[in-house]
Design an enzyme around this catalytic site. Sequence first.
Site, PDB file in Angstrom:
ATOM      1  N   GLY A 156       1.022  -1.472  -0.138  1.00  0.00           N
ATOM      2  CA  GLY A 156       0.007  -0.268  -0.267  1.00  0.00           C
ATOM      3  C   GLY A 156       0.850   1.202  -0.413  1.00  0.00           C
ATOM      4  O   GLY A 156       0.153   2.152  -0.769  1.00  0.00           O
ATOM      5  N   LEU A 175      14.770  -9.323   2.492  1.00  0.00           N
ATOM      6  CA  LEU A 175      16.345  -9.036   2.819  1.00  0.00           C
ATOM      7  C   LEU A 175      16.901 -10.020   4.208  1.00  0.00           C
ATOM      8  O   LEU A 175      16.215  -9.224   4.840  1.00  0.00           O
ATOM      9  CB  LEU A 175      17.025  -7.697   2.422  1.00  0.00           C
ATOM     10  CG  LEU A 175      16.782  -7.641   0.685  1.00  0.00           C
ATOM     11  CD1 LEU A 175      17.484  -5.365   0.677  1.00  0.00           C
ATOM     12  CD2 LEU A 175      16.531  -8.447  -0.127  1.00  0.00           C
ATOM     13  N   ASP A 185       4.706  -3.800   7.361  1.00  0.00           N
ATOM     14  CA  ASP A 185       4.144  -3.857   8.179  1.00  0.00           C
ATOM     15  C   ASP A 185       3.865  -4.114   9.379  1.00  0.00           C
ATOM     16  O   ASP A 185       3.268  -5.507  10.572  1.00  0.00           O
ATOM     17  CB  ASP A 185       2.414  -4.036   7.397  1.00  0.00           C
ATOM     18  CG  ASP A 185       1.907  -5.901   6.939  1.00  0.00           C
ATOM     19  OD1 ASP A 185       3.520  -6.446   7.384  1.00  0.00           O
ATOM     20  OD2 ASP A 185       1.419  -6.786   6.523  1.00  0.00           O
ATOM     21  N   CYS A 205      -2.828  -4.227   7.682  1.00  0.00           N
ATOM     22  CA  CYS A 205      -4.551  -4.355   6.900  1.00  0.00           C
ATOM     23  C   CYS A 205      -5.187  -5.689   7.225  1.00  0.00           C
ATOM     24  O   CYS A 205      -6.071  -5.354   7.521  1.00  0.00           O
ATOM     25  CB  CYS A 205      -3.986  -3.728   6.180  1.00  0.00           C
ATOM     26  SG  CYS A 205      -2.566  -2.192   6.099  1.00  0.00           S
ATOM     27  N   CYS A 255      20.205   5.658  23.431  1.00  0.00           N
ATOM     28  CA  CYS A 255      19.146   4.921  22.027  1.00  0.00           C
ATOM     29  C   CYS A 255      20.274   3.480  21.903  1.00  0.00           C
ATOM     30  O   CYS A 255      21.603   3.124  21.747  1.00  0.00           O
ATOM     31  CB  CYS A 255      19.047   5.326  20.808  1.00  0.00           C
ATOM     32  SG  CYS A 255      18.555   3.651  19.647  1.00  0.00           S
ATOM     33  N   CYS A 310      21.523   3.135  17.664  1.00  0.00           N
ATOM     34  CA  CYS A 310      22.326   4.247  17.416  1.00  0.00           C
ATOM     35  C   CYS A 310      23.187   5.234  18.148  1.00  0.00           C
ATOM     36  O   CYS A 310      24.227   5.904  17.919  1.00  0.00           O
ATOM     37  CB  CYS A 310      21.291   5.742  16.604  1.00  0.00           C
ATOM     38  SG  CYS A 310      20.180   6.652  17.987  1.00  0.00           S
TER      39      CYS A 310
END
Length: 256
Positions: free
Chosen positions: A38, A107, A127, A185, A242, A245
């Site tokens: 989508g 992947l 999703d 969805c 975090c 990162c």
Amino acid sequence: MSDNQLLRYSRHIFLPEIDIQGQQALADARVLVLGAGGLGSPALMYLAAAGVGHLVVSDPDVVELSNLQRQIVHRQDSLDQLKADSARRHLLALNPDIEVDALPRALDDDELQQQAAAATVVVVGTDNFSSRHAANRACLSTGTPLVSAAAIAWEAQISTFDPRLADSPCFACLYPDSNEQALNCAETGVVSPLVGMLGSYQALEVIKLITGAGTPLIGRLQLFDARHGEWQTLRLKRNPECPACASFVASDTSRD
């Protein structure tokens, strides 16, 4: 550029923020799009139409009848075809001047890392959180900007993460990695133009990143309530603790 290309992209070239230099930058760019559903459908179509020279489409699924309500890169004759192959066929029909690589698979970490390293920008519209966190890790390790969006029912959100900038949060700053499952969805439903809006917005973010035009959504999360037509903008800050990162050092701490 050929005369035909100058005419095809003339409405971009007329824009002083893009001009012929920006259009050439689009032609020289390579964009990895994770998911031809989508969100990926309109993103891919606008990136192809805009003249992004090399698109790479990764999606392991096949086209089902229920997809056609919103996944506009596919057609009735795409049913039971691999989404990556279907998308490639229709994108080349839209713009035969570009290259499109179809990767009909999810992947793994190594291939995702390789593809992210080769990409100018990565677009994720899958999703599930696991694939988004995998894309985030790959983009952090390769210094590749990431444009992420999500839509469900009547609500959507979008943001851009750029690990080249020292103050840019990453996806995990917004959503810490966990075993939490995202709504999808198939179980919740989604109003079809909503994913069209957000996928198109993702393409816009990519164009801004490549050409340097405007201000991308770095450090901002935009939320859209389609029922009431209301946008909300939240400011995002990088989380110094975090786990994704905090250990990465940006390669470029300035913004042009």
